[in-house]
Motif scaffolding. Structure first.
Motif, PDB file in Angstrom:
ATOM      1  N   TYR A  33     -44.872-150.992  15.604  1.00 26.13           N
ATOM      2  CA  TYR A  33     -43.927-149.879  15.656  1.00 26.13           C
ATOM      3  C   TYR A  33     -43.868-149.175  14.305  1.00 26.13           C
ATOM      4  O   TYR A  33     -44.078-149.787  13.259  1.00 26.13           O
ATOM      5  CB  TYR A  33     -42.509-150.387  15.969  1.00 26.13           C
ATOM      6  CG  TYR A  33     -42.415-151.345  17.124  1.00 26.13           C
ATOM      7  CD1 TYR A  33     -42.663-152.701  16.956  1.00 26.13           C
ATOM      8  CD2 TYR A  33     -42.063-150.888  18.395  1.00 26.13           C
ATOM      9  CE1 TYR A  33     -42.575-153.584  18.016  1.00 26.13           C
ATOM     10  CE2 TYR A  33     -41.968-151.778  19.460  1.00 26.13           C
ATOM     11  CZ  TYR A  33     -42.225-153.114  19.263  1.00 26.13           C
ATOM     12  OH  TYR A  33     -42.136-153.990  20.324  1.00 26.13           O
ATOM     13  N   TYR A  35     -40.881-146.712  12.408  1.00 27.16           N
ATOM     14  CA  TYR A  35     -39.559-146.103  12.374  1.00 27.16           C
ATOM     15  C   TYR A  35     -39.448-145.324  11.066  1.00 27.16           C
ATOM     16  O   TYR A  35     -40.169-145.600  10.115  1.00 27.16           O
ATOM     17  CB  TYR A  35     -38.459-147.159  12.400  1.00 27.16           C
ATOM     18  CG  TYR A  35     -38.323-147.933  13.689  1.00 27.16           C
ATOM     19  CD1 TYR A  35     -39.162-149.008  13.983  1.00 27.16           C
ATOM     20  CD2 TYR A  35     -37.314-147.607  14.607  1.00 27.16           C
ATOM     21  CE1 TYR A  35     -39.017-149.714  15.167  1.00 27.16           C
ATOM     22  CE2 TYR A  35     -37.164-148.320  15.784  1.00 27.16           C
ATOM     23  CZ  TYR A  35     -38.018-149.365  16.054  1.00 27.16           C
ATOM     24  OH  TYR A  35     -37.863-150.078  17.226  1.00 27.16           O
ATOM     25  N   GLN A  37     -36.372-143.557   8.259  1.00 28.77           N
ATOM     26  CA  GLN A  37     -34.961-143.445   7.892  1.00 28.77           C
ATOM     27  C   GLN A  37     -34.848-142.390   6.798  1.00 28.77           C
ATOM     28  O   GLN A  37     -35.240-142.626   5.648  1.00 28.77           O
ATOM     29  CB  GLN A  37     -34.417-144.796   7.401  1.00 28.77           C
ATOM     30  CG  GLN A  37     -32.928-144.786   7.130  1.00 28.77           C
ATOM     31  CD  GLN A  37     -32.417-146.163   6.738  1.00 28.77           C
ATOM     32  OE1 GLN A  37     -33.116-146.964   6.132  1.00 28.77           O
ATOM     33  NE2 GLN A  37     -31.163-146.446   7.087  1.00 28.77           N
ATOM     34  N   LYS A  42     -29.641-142.529  10.138  1.00 24.24           N
ATOM     35  CA  LYS A  42     -29.994-143.697  10.946  1.00 24.24           C
ATOM     36  C   LYS A  42     -31.479-144.008  10.855  1.00 24.24           C
ATOM     37  O   LYS A  42     -32.308-143.117  10.616  1.00 24.24           O
ATOM     38  CB  LYS A  42     -29.691-143.424  12.416  1.00 24.24           C
ATOM     39  CG  LYS A  42     -28.244-143.260  12.767  1.00 24.24           C
ATOM     40  CD  LYS A  42     -28.093-143.069  14.278  1.00 24.24           C
ATOM     41  CE  LYS A  42     -26.652-142.870  14.660  1.00 24.24           C
ATOM     42  NZ  LYS A  42     -26.477-142.785  16.126  1.00 24.24           N
ATOM     43  N   VAL A  43     -31.802-145.261  11.105  1.00 25.99           N
ATOM     44  CA  VAL A  43     -33.189-145.631  11.360  1.00 25.99           C
ATOM     45  C   VAL A  43     -33.566-145.074  12.734  1.00 25.99           C
ATOM     46  O   VAL A  43     -32.843-145.291  13.716  1.00 25.99           O
ATOM     47  CB  VAL A  43     -33.358-147.169  11.337  1.00 25.99           C
ATOM     48  CG1 VAL A  43     -34.776-147.553  11.706  1.00 25.99           C
ATOM     49  CG2 VAL A  43     -32.966-147.730   9.974  1.00 25.99           C
ATOM     50  N   PHE A  45     -36.588-144.414  15.753  1.00 24.21           N
ATOM     51  CA  PHE A  45     -37.863-144.832  16.336  1.00 24.21           C
ATOM     52  C   PHE A  45     -38.852-143.665  16.334  1.00 24.21           C
ATOM     53  O   PHE A  45     -38.494-142.527  16.654  1.00 24.21           O
ATOM     54  CB  PHE A  45     -37.613-145.304  17.770  1.00 24.21           C
ATOM     55  CG  PHE A  45     -38.842-145.553  18.585  1.00 24.21           C
ATOM     56  CD1 PHE A  45     -39.274-144.603  19.504  1.00 24.21           C
ATOM     57  CD2 PHE A  45     -39.558-146.726  18.444  1.00 24.21           C
ATOM     58  CE1 PHE A  45     -40.402-144.817  20.272  1.00 24.21           C
ATOM     59  CE2 PHE A  45     -40.691-146.958  19.209  1.00 24.21           C
ATOM     60  CZ  PHE A  45     -41.107-146.006  20.126  1.00 24.21           C
ATOM     61  N   SER A  48     -44.401-146.723  19.368  1.00 24.80           N
ATOM     62  CA  SER A  48     -44.811-148.113  19.568  1.00 24.80           C
ATOM     63  C   SER A  48     -46.263-148.130  20.040  1.00 24.80           C
ATOM     64  O   SER A  48     -46.752-147.166  20.645  1.00 24.80           O
ATOM     65  CB  SER A  48     -43.901-148.823  20.566  1.00 24.80           C
ATOM     66  OG  SER A  48     -43.932-148.179  21.831  1.00 24.80           O
ATOM     67  N   MET A  89     -37.846-142.931   4.287  1.00 22.87           N
ATOM     68  CA  MET A  89     -38.429-144.285   4.270  1.00 22.87           C
ATOM     69  C   MET A  89     -39.098-144.499   5.621  1.00 22.87           C
ATOM     70  O   MET A  89     -38.490-144.212   6.659  1.00 22.87           O
ATOM     71  CB  MET A  89     -37.338-145.338   4.082  1.00 22.87           C
ATOM     72  CG  MET A  89     -36.886-145.517   2.663  1.00 22.87           C
ATOM     73  SD  MET A  89     -38.117-146.299   1.610  1.00 22.87           S
ATOM     74  CE  MET A  89     -37.897-148.020   2.082  1.00 22.87           C
ATOM     75  N   PHE A  91     -40.683-147.335   8.022  1.00 21.20           N
ATOM     76  CA  PHE A  91     -40.739-148.776   8.242  1.00 21.20           C
ATOM     77  C   PHE A  91     -41.720-149.092   9.357  1.00 21.20           C
ATOM     78  O   PHE A  91     -41.683-148.476  10.427  1.00 21.20           O
ATOM     79  CB  PHE A  91     -39.362-149.323   8.636  1.00 21.20           C
ATOM     80  CG  PHE A  91     -38.328-149.215   7.554  1.00 21.20           C
ATOM     81  CD1 PHE A  91     -37.303-148.295   7.648  1.00 21.20           C
ATOM     82  CD2 PHE A  91     -38.370-150.055   6.449  1.00 21.20           C
ATOM     83  CE1 PHE A  91     -36.334-148.202   6.663  1.00 21.20           C
ATOM     84  CE2 PHE A  91     -37.406-149.966   5.451  1.00 21.20           C
ATOM     85  CZ  PHE A  91     -36.388-149.034   5.558  1.00 21.20           C
ATOM     86  N   PHE A 105     -39.315-156.242  10.499  1.00 17.17           N
ATOM     87  CA  PHE A 105     -39.576-155.021   9.743  1.00 17.17           C
ATOM     88  C   PHE A 105     -40.217-155.317   8.395  1.00 17.17           C
ATOM     89  O   PHE A 105     -39.919-156.316   7.748  1.00 17.17           O
ATOM     90  CB  PHE A 105     -38.268-154.256   9.510  1.00 17.17           C
ATOM     91  CG  PHE A 105     -37.793-153.504  10.718  1.00 17.17           C
ATOM     92  CD1 PHE A 105     -37.228-154.171  11.801  1.00 17.17           C
ATOM     93  CD2 PHE A 105     -37.920-152.126  10.793  1.00 17.17           C
ATOM     94  CE1 PHE A 105     -36.793-153.477  12.927  1.00 17.17           C
ATOM     95  CE2 PHE A 105     -37.485-151.421  11.908  1.00 17.17           C
ATOM     96  CZ  PHE A 105     -36.935-152.102  12.976  1.00 17.17           C
ATOM     97  N   GLY A 106     -41.065-154.413   7.974  1.00 16.63           N
ATOM     98  CA  GLY A 106     -41.604-154.448   6.626  1.00 16.63           C
ATOM     99  C   GLY A 106     -40.621-153.836   5.635  1.00 16.63           C
ATOM    100  O   GLY A 106     -39.557-153.327   6.038  1.00 16.63           O
TER     101      GLY A 106
END
Lengths: 114, 116
Positions: A33, A35, A37, A42-43, A45, A48, A89, A91, A105-106
């Motif tokens: 995935y 994502y 931010q 908010k984070v 999506f 996927s 950011m 992720f 998550f990374g």
């Protein structure tokens, strides 16, 4: 403990340039995935990916974005022509199957578009 | 109406206090609920997940889901300075074991500070 890794930690690019963000998911995971931010928000999506195909994507993930699993370990997000509003950011996350289906998550890549 | 609402705080409590963090949601399709902790400029770290209404405990943490009210909570007992972070609720309309991949919808996060 296995973990998701991402490189680079910070990427600065000029508007209109292409960037590739790299991720190494947890080795036995099958689902990947992205994502993002935006600062203070908010984070969200993006996309996927499973079995070398996109499973789902959000409306944010337009034609400027693409994902790829170029080999057995890396998972990449490409932004073809960056805009100022792509600064965020990003992720990467991965999940497995059979009781290991939580998303891990990374640490993220901070993308700054100038 | 936003899908997931979460009071962003900031919330400041003394060490040892019980902390209550909450989210409401509007999409009744959400079935899978998670709490993540995020330290500054780091990725979200999964704390707890639950599929069903009721309570789930893990050490000092209790996750509570009320599907009828579309309301989830995270309680932290005996809070510690190391609990200072942003707490994100997240949810999915898909059970991972059914679909494999699933998309998470996050709340905005509540910033918590535990003061020694």
């Amino acid at each position: 403990e296995p973990e998701v890794t991402q490189t680079p930690s910070h990427q600065v690019t000029q508007m209109g340039q292409e960037v590739i963000l790299r991720c190494v998911p947890i080795s036995n995971h099958l689902y990947f995935y992205w994502y993002r931010q935006i600062l203070g928000q908010k984070v969200e999506f993006l996309v996927s990916f499973y079995n070398n195909e996109i499973s789902e994507k959000s409306e944010i993930f337009d034609d400027q974005f693409s994902v790829e699993r170029p080999d057995g370990s890396n998972f990449t997000l490409k932004i073809r022509s960056t805009k100022l509003e792509d600064s965020a950011m990003y992720f990467c996350a991965s999940s497995g199957i059979g009781g290991d289906d939580e998303q891990y998550f990374g640490p993220g890549t901070r993308l700054t578009v100038t | 109406q936003k899908e997931v609402e979460q009071d962003p705080g900031p919330l400041s409590v003394p060490e040892g206090a019980i902390v209550s963090l909450n989210c409401t949601y509007s999409n009744s399709a959400f079935q899978y609920f998670m709490w993540y902790r995020q330290y500054s400029r780091k990725g979200p770290e999964l704390l707890m997940y639950t599929y069903s209404s009721g309570n789930k405990e893990d050490g000092r943490f209790t996750a509570q889901v009320d599907k009828s009210s579309k309301y989830i909570s995270l309680f932290i007992r005996d809070s510690q300075p190391s609990d200072s972070a942003t707490y994100l609720c997240a949810m999915s309309a898909t059970f991972p074991y059914e679909a494999g991949s699933y998309q998470l919808t996050f709340g905005k996060g509540t910033k918590l500070s535990v003061i020694p």
